[in-house]
Scaffold this motif. Structure first.
Motif, PDB file in Angstrom:
ATOM      1  N   GLU A 111       2.077   0.661   9.851  1.00  0.00           N
ATOM      2  CA  GLU A 111       3.033   1.770   9.960  1.00  0.00           C
ATOM      3  C   GLU A 111       3.137   2.521   8.628  1.00  0.00           C
ATOM      4  O   GLU A 111       3.126   3.754   8.592  1.00  0.00           O
ATOM      5  N   LEU A 112       3.231   1.782   7.534  1.00  0.00           N
ATOM      6  CA  LEU A 112       3.290   2.411   6.210  1.00  0.00           C
ATOM      7  C   LEU A 112       2.019   3.198   5.914  1.00  0.00           C
ATOM      8  O   LEU A 112       2.064   4.291   5.350  1.00  0.00           O
ATOM      9  N   PHE A 113       0.882   2.653   6.312  1.00  0.00           N
ATOM     10  CA  PHE A 113      -0.393   3.350   6.133  1.00  0.00           C
ATOM     11  C   PHE A 113      -0.391   4.654   6.917  1.00  0.00           C
ATOM     12  O   PHE A 113      -0.762   5.704   6.397  1.00  0.00           O
ATOM     13  N   ASN A 114       0.039   4.595   8.155  1.00  0.00           N
ATOM     14  CA  ASN A 114       0.034   5.789   9.007  1.00  0.00           C
ATOM     15  C   ASN A 114       1.001   6.855   8.523  1.00  0.00           C
ATOM     16  O   ASN A 114       0.762   8.049   8.723  1.00  0.00           O
ATOM     17  N   LYS A 115       2.073   6.460   7.864  1.00  0.00           N
ATOM     18  CA  LYS A 115       3.072   7.415   7.360  1.00  0.00           C
ATOM     19  C   LYS A 115       2.687   8.017   6.015  1.00  0.00           C
ATOM     20  O   LYS A 115       3.253   9.026   5.612  1.00  0.00           O
ATOM     21  N   SER A 116       1.739   7.403   5.339  1.00  0.00           N
ATOM     22  CA  SER A 116       1.376   7.866   4.002  1.00  0.00           C
ATOM     23  C   SER A 116       0.763   9.259   4.046  1.00  0.00           C
ATOM     24  O   SER A 116      -0.019   9.584   4.935  1.00  0.00           O
ATOM     25  N   ALA A 117       1.114  10.062   3.067  1.00  0.00           N
ATOM     26  CA  ALA A 117       0.579  11.418   2.968  1.00  0.00           C
ATOM     27  C   ALA A 117      -0.437  11.549   1.835  1.00  0.00           C
ATOM     28  O   ALA A 117      -0.814  12.659   1.468  1.00  0.00           O
ATOM     29  N   ALA A 118      -0.865  10.425   1.284  1.00  0.00           N
ATOM     30  CA  ALA A 118      -1.851  10.461   0.202  1.00  0.00           C
ATOM     31  C   ALA A 118      -3.140  11.125   0.694  1.00  0.00           C
ATOM     32  O   ALA A 118      -3.435  11.129   1.890  1.00  0.00           O
ATOM     33  N   LYS A 119      -3.888  11.680  -0.243  1.00  0.00           N
ATOM     34  CA  LYS A 119      -5.063  12.474   0.126  1.00  0.00           C
ATOM     35  C   LYS A 119      -6.224  11.646   0.664  1.00  0.00           C
ATOM     36  O   LYS A 119      -6.859  12.027   1.632  1.00  0.00           O
ATOM     37  N   SER A 120      -6.533  10.526   0.024  1.00  0.00           N
ATOM     38  CA  SER A 120      -7.682   9.740   0.482  1.00  0.00           C
ATOM     39  C   SER A 120      -7.210   8.530   1.278  1.00  0.00           C
ATOM     40  O   SER A 120      -6.068   8.081   1.146  1.00  0.00           O
ATOM     41  N   THR A 121      -8.100   7.998   2.070  1.00  0.00           N
ATOM     42  CA  THR A 121      -7.782   6.819   2.872  1.00  0.00           C
ATOM     43  C   THR A 121      -7.448   5.640   1.968  1.00  0.00           C
ATOM     44  O   THR A 121      -6.495   4.895   2.230  1.00  0.00           O
ATOM     45  N   ALA A 180      -4.038   3.465   1.730  1.00  0.00           N
ATOM     46  CA  ALA A 180      -4.013   2.006   1.833  1.00  0.00           C
ATOM     47  C   ALA A 180      -3.293   1.390   0.638  1.00  0.00           C
ATOM     48  O   ALA A 180      -2.441   0.504   0.808  1.00  0.00           O
ATOM     49  N   GLN A 181      -3.618   1.865  -0.547  1.00  0.00           N
ATOM     50  CA  GLN A 181      -2.966   1.369  -1.756  1.00  0.00           C
ATOM     51  C   GLN A 181      -1.457   1.605  -1.698  1.00  0.00           C
ATOM     52  O   GLN A 181      -0.673   0.709  -1.999  1.00  0.00           O
ATOM     53  N   GLU A 182      -1.078   2.802  -1.322  1.00  0.00           N
ATOM     54  CA  GLU A 182       0.341   3.153  -1.224  1.00  0.00           C
ATOM     55  C   GLU A 182       1.055   2.257  -0.209  1.00  0.00           C
ATOM     56  O   GLU A 182       2.168   1.798  -0.455  1.00  0.00           O
ATOM     57  N   SER A 183       0.410   1.988   0.913  1.00  0.00           N
ATOM     58  CA  SER A 183       1.052   1.146   1.926  1.00  0.00           C
ATOM     59  C   SER A 183       1.224  -0.284   1.424  1.00  0.00           C
ATOM     60  O   SER A 183       2.267  -0.900   1.659  1.00  0.00           O
ATOM     61  N   ILE A 184       0.248  -0.806   0.694  1.00  0.00           N
ATOM     62  CA  ILE A 184       0.368  -2.158   0.142  1.00  0.00           C
ATOM     63  C   ILE A 184       1.458  -2.204  -0.920  1.00  0.00           C
ATOM     64  O   ILE A 184       2.260  -3.137  -0.958  1.00  0.00           O
ATOM     65  N   ILE A 185       1.498  -1.193  -1.773  1.00  0.00           N
ATOM     66  CA  ILE A 185       2.520  -1.127  -2.818  1.00  0.00           C
ATOM     67  C   ILE A 185       3.909  -1.083  -2.203  1.00  0.00           C
ATOM     68  O   ILE A 185       4.802  -1.834  -2.605  1.00  0.00           O
ATOM     69  N   ASN A 186       4.101  -0.229  -1.217  1.00  0.00           N
ATOM     70  CA  ASN A 186       5.406  -0.131  -0.554  1.00  0.00           C
ATOM     71  C   ASN A 186       5.751  -1.394   0.219  1.00  0.00           C
ATOM     72  O   ASN A 186       6.895  -1.843   0.223  1.00  0.00           O
ATOM     73  N   PHE A 187       4.768  -1.967   0.878  1.00  0.00           N
ATOM     74  CA  PHE A 187       4.985  -3.180   1.664  1.00  0.00           C
ATOM     75  C   PHE A 187       5.420  -4.342   0.779  1.00  0.00           C
ATOM     76  O   PHE A 187       6.344  -5.072   1.102  1.00  0.00           O
TER      77      PHE A 187
END
Length: 88
Positions: free
Chosen positions: A33-43, A47-54
């Motif tokens: 869910e965090l991955f799908n909500k991320s607005a970062a430019k690259s995949t 992924a990094q943003e979702s892991i950091i937030n998680f």
């Protein structure tokens, strides 16, 4: 080209290595869910943003943990390789 399933598996594997335990089904769903909500430019950035937030860490901690463990570093590299070859 990497599949959705490969990307999700790599994402879950990297998160597992970073938190040091197996993820529950609910945690896996939250990570995606965090991955799908991320607005970062690259995949990979998504992924990094979702892991950091998680895992409630910042990017510097993620980098330190990856550098401190061969298994974690390998999981992050695998995630990057798969993310770079994934097309939605």
């Amino acid at each position: 080209m990497a599949t959705d399933a490969q990307l999700i598996q790599a994402l879950e594997n990297a998160a597992t290595k970073l938190v040091g335990r197996e993820l529950t089904t609910q945690e896996k769903a939250r990570l995606v869910e965090l991955f799908n909500k991320s607005a970062a430019k690259s995949t990979f950035q998504r992924a990094q943003e979702s892991i950091i937030n998680f895992s409630s860490i910042d990017e510097s901690v993620l980098i330190k943990r990856a550098a401190a463990s061969d298994d974690t570093n390998r999981a992050i590299r695998d995630l990057k390789d798969i993310a770079d070859n994934w097309k939605k």
